[in-house]
Enzyme design. Structure first.
Site: not given
Length: 542
Positions: A244, A260, A281, A364, A366-367, A433, A438, A453
């Site tokens: 998406q 998002k 989403e 969100a 970011m890593l 889902d 990770e 996610d």
């Protein structure tokens, strides 16, 4: 004689008309003056039709992110240039006025709801929860290998020279952090080994440890959420991959966030007949997942905030992504829309639209980049089959869990317990889902799982916290409602509808019933990770 009398009569009439005209002009002047004085009276704060995003609001928003943030710790101020880029009444179309006025009324009700937050011994339920012993367990001191990233210092140098050489090396190292970019709009800044010079997103990266993404008591968490909610947007491109639409936004000082968009009403409930993940989403689900993860004491979801952005000035006019820019259009009712390119729901039939420019989104953090902090993706043992006719192995084999416990990496360490924690989180927020998870490669098997996610056996500490959240004094729905009310978008409307919030309590009760049933049939369900902790789990304020 007759002509003279006629002339005098006409002159008299002219004089009367002139006097009447003068009187009318004077009346008109007085009327205009009174109108101008009324217009120039400054409006009160309660009449504002735009949800506030100034420093005072974000200080209250960010306070909930860490119960231990000092009251003397000030958030970074917003520059005049940043204020210019915020959504305000001049940038919104007239068609928005009615909807924004409705939002203001909801905000007033929300403020009233805040005042009605239930207090327990002078504390709200959320404050009392975070003061509970289970949320303040002692932890071993972190060693160098327990940090994901570390700044290089002179102490790490194997060959230490004279003090003068050390100072030279330090200056050379600091200069490597200085931005050499000539790109327009980026701030010219110098980062040194002094943490105080680092932007909030970099401090977040440097605070990631073996056991959690962030420390709930870290004051930088408040600064990070403030940064995401207020910084001007410098760039927007579509994130590659995924099913998406998602965008990557760029901020000053090279910060980035995953966007998002809002695609459906917050009150919309998923059709029970849809096939598992056949649903949009939700931007508010990402925000709620961050808060829920924090309430469970996991701290494994990167910080997420809600924000109103301008689709035109903060995406369309600044994007360098040609594929994305080609998908913009104006709807028949004048709203600016786009749909991007992705595997599902990226078409003119499923557009993302502003109202007419304002769009609700989640942002969100970011890593760290994979180049400096590689992550490994693992297939979940309990993933769905994604087939409309076939069942997954775990759905058919009663002894499936025993097989998993004998299979690396689940046969040693805490990996299996971490997967169960993740399963509890997914069940509470109805995320069906979770096919992969990770971990950071640096930490191997001894680390937490990244809960990413979130649009859609057990640790003893997890079980005890779940039991605490089922008690009236710390009820999950109550603390969740209180936590969410401090997000920036809560001023527009509650982030979760009451049916969604009340569902948390029902699902939590289901989790506890399942665990209890497992305990009655198996003796190895609970793993004691609370060595030395002898407090009763249901300890709560009177």
């Amino acid at each position: 004689m007759i002509r003279q009398n006629l002339g005098r009569s006409i002159l008299s009439i002219y004089l009367v008309l002139a006097c009447l005209s003068l009187a009318l002009h004077l009346l008109l002047a007085f009327f205009c003056l009174s109108v101008l004085q009324t217009v120039c009276v400054p409006p009160t704060s309660s009449s504002s039709s735009i949800p506030r995003t100034d420093i005072q609001q974000h200080q209250s928003i960010s306070h909930s992110s860490s119960s231990a943030v000092s009251s003397s710790h000030k958030l970074p101020s917003i520059s005049h240039n940043e204020e210019h880029h915020k959504l305000n009444a001049n940038t919104l179309h007239r068609k928005e006025k009615d909807s924004i006025s409705d939002a203001t009324e909801r905000e007033k009700k929300l403020i009233g709801a805040r005042k009605g937050i239930q207090k327990v011994k002078g504390h709200s339920k959320l404050e009392a929860l975070f003061e509970h012993p289970l949320y303040n367990l002692p932890r071993p001191e972190l060693q160098d290998d327990d940090w994901l990233l570390m700044l290089k210092t002179n102490e790490h140098s194997s060959d230490r020279g004279s003090e003068e050489e050390e100072m030279k090396e330090a200056n050379e190292y600091d200069s490597q952090w200085q931005s050499a970019s000539e790109e327009e709009s980026y701030d010219k800044v110098t980062w040194t080994s002094n943490v105080e010079t680092h932007p909030p997103w970099l401090r977040f990266h440097l605070g990631i440890s073996r056991w959690e993404l962030y420390n709930r008591k870290d004051p930088n968490l408040a600064q990070l959420t403030h940064y995401l909610a207020t910084q001007r947007v410098l760039g927007a491109v579509q994130k590659t991959g995924g099913t998406q639409l998602k965008l990557l936004l760029s901020f000053p000082n090279y910060g980035k966030a995953l966007l998002k968009p809002m695609k459906q009403s917050r009150n919309a409930e998923t059709d029970a007949n849809l096939f598992y993940f056949s649903d949009f989403e939700r931007h508010n689900a990402e925000i709620a997942a961050f808060h829920l993860d924090r309430l469970l004491g996991f701290n494994r979801i990167p910080p997420v905030v809600g924000r109103l952005i301008n689709v035109t000035s903060e995406i369309r006019e600044i994007t360098t992504d040609r594929r994305l820019s080609r998908t913009f259009f104006t709807s028949p009712v004048g709203n600016v829309c786009f749909y991007g390119q992705c595997e599902y729901y990226c078409s003119t039939e499923h557009p993302v639209c502003g109202q007419p420019h304002a769009l609700e989104v989640s942002l969100a953090t970011m890593l760290p980049d994979l180049a400096i902090a590689p992550r490994r993706s693992w297939r979940s043992p309990w993933r769905r089959s994604y087939s409309r006719s076939k069942l997954a192995q775990w759905e058919k084999d009663p002894a499936f869990c025993d097989t998993v416990k004998q299979t690396p990496p689940y046969n040693h360490g805490n990996r299996l317990l971490e997967v169960i924690d993740m399963a509890v989180l997914d069940f509470l927020m109805s995320n069906m889902d979770r096919h992969h998870y990770e971990t950071f490669e640096k930490f191997g098997n001894e680390t937490f799982l990244l809960h990413l996610d979130n649009g859609r056996a057990i640790h003893r500490s997890t079980l005890l916290r779940l039991r605490v959240l089922s008690l009236p004094g710390f009820r999950l729905s109550d603390v969740m409602r209180e936590s969410l009310v401090q997000d920036p978008l809560a001023g527009v409307a509650p982030l979760l509808s009451e049916p969604h919030i009340s569902a948390l309590d029902r699902r939590l009760e289901t989790v506890l019933q399942v665990v209890q049933a497992c305990q009655e049939h198996h003796t190895d369900v609970i793993y004691d990770d609370l060595e030395g902790y002898d407090q009763d789990y249901d300890q709560q304020p009177d």
